[in-house]
Design an enzyme around this catalytic site. Sequence first.
Site, PDB file in Angstrom:
ATOM      1  N   ASP A 105     109.479  30.442  29.970  1.00 27.77           N
ATOM      2  CA  ASP A 105     109.987  31.228  31.107  1.00 27.77           C
ATOM      3  C   ASP A 105     110.489  30.388  32.285  1.00 27.77           C
ATOM      4  O   ASP A 105     111.207  30.890  33.145  1.00 27.77           O
ATOM      5  CB  ASP A 105     108.985  32.303  31.559  1.00 27.77           C
ATOM      6  CG  ASP A 105     107.623  31.747  31.940  1.00 27.77           C
ATOM      7  OD1 ASP A 105     107.375  30.536  31.734  1.00 27.77           O
ATOM      8  OD2 ASP A 105     106.787  32.534  32.435  1.00 27.77           O
ATOM      9  N   HIS A 106     110.134  29.113  32.331  1.00 31.40           N
ATOM     10  CA  HIS A 106     110.622  28.180  33.366  1.00 31.40           C
ATOM     11  C   HIS A 106     109.973  26.836  33.100  1.00 31.40           C
ATOM     12  O   HIS A 106     109.178  26.711  32.170  1.00 31.40           O
ATOM     13  CB  HIS A 106     110.268  28.673  34.783  1.00 31.40           C
ATOM     14  CG  HIS A 106     108.846  29.131  34.896  1.00 31.40           C
ATOM     15  ND1 HIS A 106     107.797  28.244  34.865  1.00 31.40           N
ATOM     16  CD2 HIS A 106     108.300  30.361  34.944  1.00 31.40           C
ATOM     17  CE1 HIS A 106     106.672  28.928  34.927  1.00 31.40           C
ATOM     18  NE2 HIS A 106     106.935  30.211  34.954  1.00 31.40           N
TER      19      HIS A 106
ATOM     20  N   CYS B  50     106.892  33.254  36.630  1.00 37.88           N
ATOM     21  CA  CYS B  50     106.703  34.039  35.402  1.00 37.88           C
ATOM     22  C   CYS B  50     107.386  35.402  35.452  1.00 37.88           C
ATOM     23  O   CYS B  50     108.179  35.754  34.596  1.00 37.88           O
ATOM     24  CB  CYS B  50     105.223  34.302  35.154  1.00 37.88           C
ATOM     25  SG  CYS B  50     104.207  32.831  35.022  1.00 37.88           S
TER      26      CYS B  50
ATOM     27  N   ASP C  32     104.610  30.260  27.793  1.00 40.07           N
ATOM     28  CA  ASP C  32     104.490  30.337  29.243  1.00 40.07           C
ATOM     29  C   ASP C  32     104.449  28.942  29.874  1.00 40.07           C
ATOM     30  O   ASP C  32     103.680  28.075  29.429  1.00 40.07           O
ATOM     31  CB  ASP C  32     103.182  31.082  29.567  1.00 40.07           C
ATOM     32  CG  ASP C  32     103.225  31.746  30.923  1.00 40.07           C
ATOM     33  OD1 ASP C  32     104.233  31.613  31.624  1.00 40.07           O
ATOM     34  OD2 ASP C  32     102.229  32.415  31.268  1.00 40.07           O
ATOM     35  N   ASP C  33     105.250  28.737  30.905  1.00 38.49           N
ATOM     36  CA  ASP C  33     105.149  27.518  31.736  1.00 38.49           C
ATOM     37  C   ASP C  33     105.411  26.210  30.982  1.00 38.49           C
ATOM     38  O   ASP C  33     104.888  25.161  31.377  1.00 38.49           O
ATOM     39  CB  ASP C  33     103.761  27.429  32.401  1.00 38.49           C
ATOM     40  CG  ASP C  33     103.592  28.396  33.566  1.00 38.49           C
ATOM     41  OD1 ASP C  33     104.353  29.368  33.641  1.00 38.49           O
ATOM     42  OD2 ASP C  33     102.700  28.165  34.399  1.00 38.49           O
TER      43      ASP C  33
ATOM     44  N   HIS D 186     104.907  39.731  32.463  1.00 40.24           N
ATOM     45  CA  HIS D 186     103.900  39.081  33.292  1.00 40.24           C
ATOM     46  C   HIS D 186     102.677  39.993  33.447  1.00 40.24           C
ATOM     47  O   HIS D 186     102.810  41.220  33.481  1.00 40.24           O
ATOM     48  CB  HIS D 186     104.522  38.759  34.659  1.00 40.24           C
ATOM     49  CG  HIS D 186     103.616  38.013  35.570  1.00 40.24           C
ATOM     50  ND1 HIS D 186     103.032  36.824  35.213  1.00 40.24           N
ATOM     51  CD2 HIS D 186     103.196  38.287  36.837  1.00 40.24           C
ATOM     52  CE1 HIS D 186     102.289  36.388  36.225  1.00 40.24           C
ATOM     53  NE2 HIS D 186     102.375  37.259  37.211  1.00 40.24           N
TER      54      HIS D 186
HETATM   55 CA   LIG Z   1     105.348  31.227  33.488  1.00 38.61          CA
END
Ligand SMILES: [Ca+2]
Length: 490
Positions: free
Chosen positions: A330-331, A96, A56-57, A152
């Site tokens: 995810d980004h 997300c 994540d992130d 998410h």
């Molecule tokens: Ca994320």
Amino acid sequence: MQMNRRDFLKLTAAGAAAFVSRASRPLIAGKMPATRTAFSVGSAQNKPNVLFMAIDDLNDWVGCLGGHPYVKTPNLDRLASRGVLFTNAHCSAPACHPSRASLMTGILPSTSGIYKNPNPWRKSPVLKNAVTIPQHFMAHGYSAVGGGKIYHGGFPDPPSWQSYFPSQQKNKPDDPMPPNRPVNGIPKTSHFDWGSVDVPDEKMGDRQVAAWATKELRKKHNKPFFIGCGFFRPHLPWYVPRKYFDMYPPDKITLPNVNENDLDDVPELGKKMAKPQGDHKKVIEHKQWRKAVQGYLASISFVDTCVGMVIDALEQSAYADNTIIILWSDHGWHLGEKLHWRKFSLWEEATHNVLMAVVPGVTRPGGRCSRPVTMLDIYPTLIELCNLSEKDEIQGKSLVPLLKNPEAEWQRPALTTHGRNNHSLRTERYRYIRYSDGTEELYDHDKDELEWKNLAGDPKYADVKKQLVKWLPRTNIPEITKAKAKKKRT
Ligand SMILES: [Ca+2]
Ligand SMILES: [Ca+2]
């Protein structure tokens, strides 16, 4: 000391070269990864297993991507060196939920109307009955289990899995919190906080997810498997055990290279996304920039150990030779660039993410691919690699040609959408942004890797823009909000 991304890359180039030569050595004595041809793609009877890992992130602050000179990610680097690392991979949405909803269904945000974190994805008429990646695997005789953050938070999807850790409704184990919050002293920051926790790794949620995945990989499987393993850090809050903070003394930390006037040539809608008077102002006022960078780096190194645990378990299992590993984030994430923090923008920091794949018999160690690809391409890639039936509605493009040859031709730019009708297109050379009101940005990465100089108004680039706009989606359906979904029901 401040450096830009290009400087980071120069610094790490020698390390990367050394790294590739190290990586081409056998991982286990007498066992060369390149000779692992236990199955071959295209043969209908072969059903390789899939280990599908999410972080994540995580932006490009990964050793092998060169986004930050001091980040320590030995396990991610080791995994990347075994297969193909995509160095120009981008999310379909810089948040997300829309990113994951589109990745897991293969449908663009502009087609589904799922643009923002609160949008209920199964209420979208397009996604209501969409078959997700694990559902498609189950329909082809696979088992599909998951743990941690794949979807998410508020939107788990029990039909996607046979079982889930910790549970089908609660996808993410709890994390320990420091006793006095906020640790960074910024009032009313909610989870925009960082600091160490005095707990062993085993108490951390991600570590429990890694232990769960390890157990799954040690089981005897009677069917081919799809295991989804999702890690939550480096998502906020950046609370991880002290030893990871100690790896990055704040006085030795390199801060991102930021141009104070960078937003001057950015259209209003872009400025609104950057919100310079929000997080950035608070971070500066509270003298927290270095500590924030330390917290993000610490969280990355922590999650890297979790990745290491899982890939070690696979390596030692009976499935090492016939399991595809695909790892994505995810980004990206801003840490002050464009006076912006977090994701939620259409610039390089927010759209660029991590993607790597190890496919026995297909990828070769040390592969690096600079073609612009997106997370939407994962679904069709897995369909091709695992001989699943094709799905006409999915909108990505299989990456198999690039897995075989990272320099193969690739025409498509990477499309990222943030909110209805705000799009970014990334080619190998350019980034073009067009907001819903028609205002634009254009950056030439050959000369301006930090995207400081907006060239959109320069007539010299009219043809570049003309070629790019052809790739913008023609459909931009209205956002599926909770209120609208509710209204429809009554
Ligand atoms: Ca994320
Ligand atoms: Ca600028």
